[in-house]
Design a protein around this motif. Structure first.
Motif, PDB file in Angstrom:
ATOM      1  N   CYS A  21       1.064  -0.995  -0.159  1.00  0.00           N
ATOM      2  CA  CYS A  21       0.108   0.003   0.043  1.00  0.00           C
ATOM      3  C   CYS A  21       0.894   1.323   0.025  1.00  0.00           C
ATOM      4  O   CYS A  21       0.568   2.304  -0.658  1.00  0.00           O
ATOM      5  N   ALA A  22       1.853   1.266   0.711  1.00  0.00           N
ATOM      6  CA  ALA A  22       2.637   2.389   0.510  1.00  0.00           C
ATOM      7  C   ALA A  22       3.482   2.486  -0.646  1.00  0.00           C
ATOM      8  O   ALA A  22       3.374   3.757  -1.216  1.00  0.00           O
ATOM      9  N   LEU A  23       3.789   1.549  -1.372  1.00  0.00           N
ATOM     10  CA  LEU A  23       4.340   1.620  -2.563  1.00  0.00           C
ATOM     11  C   LEU A  23       3.169   2.315  -3.663  1.00  0.00           C
ATOM     12  O   LEU A  23       3.500   2.795  -4.556  1.00  0.00           O
ATOM     13  N   GLY A  24       1.965   1.804  -3.200  1.00  0.00           N
ATOM     14  CA  GLY A  24       1.083   2.082  -4.274  1.00  0.00           C
ATOM     15  C   GLY A  24       0.510   3.784  -4.045  1.00  0.00           C
ATOM     16  O   GLY A  24       0.210   4.394  -4.816  1.00  0.00           O
ATOM     17  N   ILE A  25       0.779   4.000  -2.710  1.00  0.00           N
ATOM     18  CA  ILE A  25       0.600   5.619  -2.153  1.00  0.00           C
ATOM     19  C   ILE A  25       1.689   6.436  -3.001  1.00  0.00           C
ATOM     20  O   ILE A  25       1.423   7.638  -3.722  1.00  0.00           O
ATOM     21  N   GLU A  26       2.877   6.007  -2.997  1.00  0.00           N
ATOM     22  CA  GLU A  26       3.921   6.610  -3.630  1.00  0.00           C
ATOM     23  C   GLU A  26       3.852   6.722  -4.992  1.00  0.00           C
ATOM     24  O   GLU A  26       4.070   7.720  -5.947  1.00  0.00           O
ATOM     25  N   TRP A  27       3.326   5.562  -5.852  1.00  0.00           N
ATOM     26  CA  TRP A  27       2.970   5.546  -7.239  1.00  0.00           C
ATOM     27  C   TRP A  27       1.998   6.548  -7.249  1.00  0.00           C
ATOM     28  O   TRP A  27       2.212   7.442  -8.337  1.00  0.00           O
ATOM     29  N   ILE A  28       1.003   6.775  -6.564  1.00  0.00           N
ATOM     30  CA  ILE A  28      -0.121   7.660  -6.804  1.00  0.00           C
ATOM     31  C   ILE A  28       0.498   9.102  -6.822  1.00  0.00           C
ATOM     32  O   ILE A  28       0.328  10.099  -7.733  1.00  0.00           O
ATOM     33  N   SER A  29       1.436   9.458  -5.912  1.00  0.00           N
ATOM     34  CA  SER A  29       1.997  10.725  -5.715  1.00  0.00           C
ATOM     35  C   SER A  29       3.160  11.236  -7.031  1.00  0.00           C
ATOM     36  O   SER A  29       3.008  12.174  -7.283  1.00  0.00           O
ATOM     37  N   ARG A  30       3.358   9.961  -7.518  1.00  0.00           N
ATOM     38  CA  ARG A  30       4.392  10.120  -8.569  1.00  0.00           C
ATOM     39  C   ARG A  30       3.560  10.500  -9.781  1.00  0.00           C
ATOM     40  O   ARG A  30       4.020  11.385 -10.883  1.00  0.00           O
ATOM     41  N   HIS A  31       2.618   9.935 -10.311  1.00  0.00           N
ATOM     42  CA  HIS A  31       2.003   9.878 -11.508  1.00  0.00           C
ATOM     43  C   HIS A  31       0.517  10.552 -11.450  1.00  0.00           C
ATOM     44  O   HIS A  31      -0.010  10.818 -12.545  1.00  0.00           O
ATOM     45  N   ALA A  32       0.180  11.100 -10.511  1.00  0.00           N
ATOM     46  CA  ALA A  32      -1.222  11.969 -10.345  1.00  0.00           C
ATOM     47  C   ALA A  32      -0.591  13.331 -10.877  1.00  0.00           C
ATOM     48  O   ALA A  32       0.309  13.821 -10.849  1.00  0.00           O
ATOM     49  N   ARG A  33      -1.776  13.849 -11.596  1.00  0.00           N
ATOM     50  CA  ARG A  33      -1.621  15.309 -12.049  1.00  0.00           C
ATOM     51  C   ARG A  33      -1.975  16.261 -11.080  1.00  0.00           C
ATOM     52  O   ARG A  33      -2.537  17.089 -11.228  1.00  0.00           O
ATOM     53  N   ILE A  34      -0.862  16.139 -10.158  1.00  0.00           N
ATOM     54  CA  ILE A  34      -0.871  17.143  -9.027  1.00  0.00           C
ATOM     55  C   ILE A  34       0.404  17.551  -8.710  1.00  0.00           C
ATOM     56  O   ILE A  34       1.442  16.778  -8.826  1.00  0.00           O
ATOM     57  N   LEU A  35       0.638  18.863  -8.115  1.00  0.00           N
ATOM     58  CA  LEU A  35       2.089  19.154  -7.874  1.00  0.00           C
ATOM     59  C   LEU A  35       2.442  18.809  -6.352  1.00  0.00           C
ATOM     60  O   LEU A  35       1.708  19.202  -5.555  1.00  0.00           O
ATOM     61  N   VAL A  36       3.444  17.963  -6.358  1.00  0.00           N
ATOM     62  CA  VAL A  36       3.702  17.666  -5.067  1.00  0.00           C
ATOM     63  C   VAL A  36       5.237  18.038  -4.913  1.00  0.00           C
ATOM     64  O   VAL A  36       6.125  18.144  -5.738  1.00  0.00           O
ATOM     65  N   ALA A  37       5.297  19.008  -3.724  1.00  0.00           N
ATOM     66  CA  ALA A  37       6.604  19.488  -3.504  1.00  0.00           C
ATOM     67  C   ALA A  37       7.711  18.668  -3.312  1.00  0.00           C
ATOM     68  O   ALA A  37       7.478  17.568  -2.792  1.00  0.00           O
ATOM     69  N   ALA A  38       9.056  19.004  -3.950  1.00  0.00           N
ATOM     70  CA  ALA A  38      10.158  18.046  -3.772  1.00  0.00           C
ATOM     71  C   ALA A  38      10.501  17.534  -2.312  1.00  0.00           C
ATOM     72  O   ALA A  38      10.738  16.374  -2.402  1.00  0.00           O
ATOM     73  N   GLN A  39      10.045  18.313  -1.281  1.00  0.00           N
ATOM     74  CA  GLN A  39      10.552  17.679  -0.216  1.00  0.00           C
ATOM     75  C   GLN A  39       9.673  16.703   0.440  1.00  0.00           C
ATOM     76  O   GLN A  39       9.826  15.926   1.224  1.00  0.00           O
ATOM     77  N   TRP A  40       8.195  16.969  -0.167  1.00  0.00           N
ATOM     78  CA  TRP A  40       7.358  15.914   0.455  1.00  0.00           C
ATOM     79  C   TRP A  40       7.486  14.543  -0.524  1.00  0.00           C
ATOM     80  O   TRP A  40       7.292  13.601   0.137  1.00  0.00           O
ATOM     81  N   SER A  41       8.062  14.772  -1.564  1.00  0.00           N
ATOM     82  CA  SER A  41       8.282  13.748  -2.531  1.00  0.00           C
ATOM     83  C   SER A  41       9.307  12.865  -1.889  1.00  0.00           C
ATOM     84  O   SER A  41       9.458  11.620  -1.795  1.00  0.00           O
ATOM     85  N   ASP A  42      10.157  13.406  -1.199  1.00  0.00           N
ATOM     86  CA  ASP A  42      11.480  12.889  -0.965  1.00  0.00           C
ATOM     87  C   ASP A  42      11.148  12.058   0.408  1.00  0.00           C
ATOM     88  O   ASP A  42      11.674  10.967   0.698  1.00  0.00           O
TER      89      ASP A  42
END
Length: 250
Positions: A164-185
């Motif tokens: 599920c954690a990998l899936g959440i990261e997948w969504i944050s990577r490929h969703a068409r929303i802006l995710v701040a770099a620090q949050w992505s890291d």
């Protein structure tokens, strides 16, 4: 109703559910709807892990436990683990070494359990049930680490959280929303920690199987006089056993 819903059918179903989750991730990439497809994939991921407990419950409830069911349950675990880890490794979220570790660990443990099953025959129904519950382990400490309800429950929960954690990261990577770099890291750091804990627990649960399995493997080699003489069973032929040779043809 008994013949319609069986533990083995549930085990097969959870493999298809896991495959459908991977299919939804890929469909999300193709269609651009990463959020909707990703959330549906997460739901199926949780469902596939939850069904692992359902088939065991049905087996006990309906008194349909069997050696075939135990092997099929292990196969289901192997298929689901490799499906998710291979996909996320191909997606670049985790190292390719993660699915390699799980694949090699699964192959080796299943091989060593097979040797144990052939070397330790059991006669009565009670000993057979105990043998299956302990996953071919003879030592009590080994069975507690590998086959206890606490260990198996914790491992299933950890894998569910990991997928599920990998899936959440997948969504944050490929969703068409802006995710701040620090949050992505930060997300990637937390997910990497969960993956590492899952791999470590996977290896830890395999150590008792390796310990006992290698002992069985060495004992099996010593008990085979043909291997010591460099003669394989297929090459052993006597006039008094014409039918025995046919078993080696297949």
């Amino acid at each position: 109703m008994r013949w319609m819903v069986t533990p083995n059918k549930v085990t097969v179903l959870r493999m298809f559910v896991a495959g459908a989750a991977i299919g939804l991730y890929e469909a999300g990439l193709q269609s651009g709807g990463a959020i909707a497809f990703g959330i549906c994939a997460l739901a199926l991921t949780i469902c596939s892990i939850g069904l692992d407990g359902v088939d065991g419950y049905l087996a006990r409830r309906l008194r349909m436990t069997s050696a075939l069911g135990a092997q099929l349950d292990i196969l289901g675990d192997r298929v689901i683990e490799n499906l998710f880890f291979i996909y996320f490794a191909a997606n670049g979220q985790i190292s390719v070494l993660v699915p390699v570790v799980f694949f090699v660990r699964g192959v080796l443990t299943d091989f060593l359990r097979g040797i144990a099953a052939t070397r330790r025959p059991f006669g009565d129904r009670a000993s057979a049930g105990e043998f299956q519950r302990n996953w071919m382990l003879a030592e009590k400490w080994s069975a507690r680490i590998v086959a206890s309800r606490v260990s198996r429950g914790a491992y299933a929960t950890l894998k569910c959280v990991c997928f599920c954690a990998l899936g959440i990261e997948w969504i944050s990577r490929h969703a068409r929303i802006l995710v701040a770099a620090q949050w992505s890291d930060a997300i990637h750091f937390v997910v990497s920690g969960i993956v590492f804990a899952t791999v470590a627990f996977c290896v830890l649960r395999a150590l008792p199987v390796f310990w006992e399995g290698l002992r069985d493997f060495r004992a099996a080699e010593r008990m085979n006089p043909n291997s010591a003489a460099g003669v394989t069973p297929r090459a052993v032929r006597t006039a008094a056993q014409p039918i025995a040779d046919a078993r080696w043809i297949s």
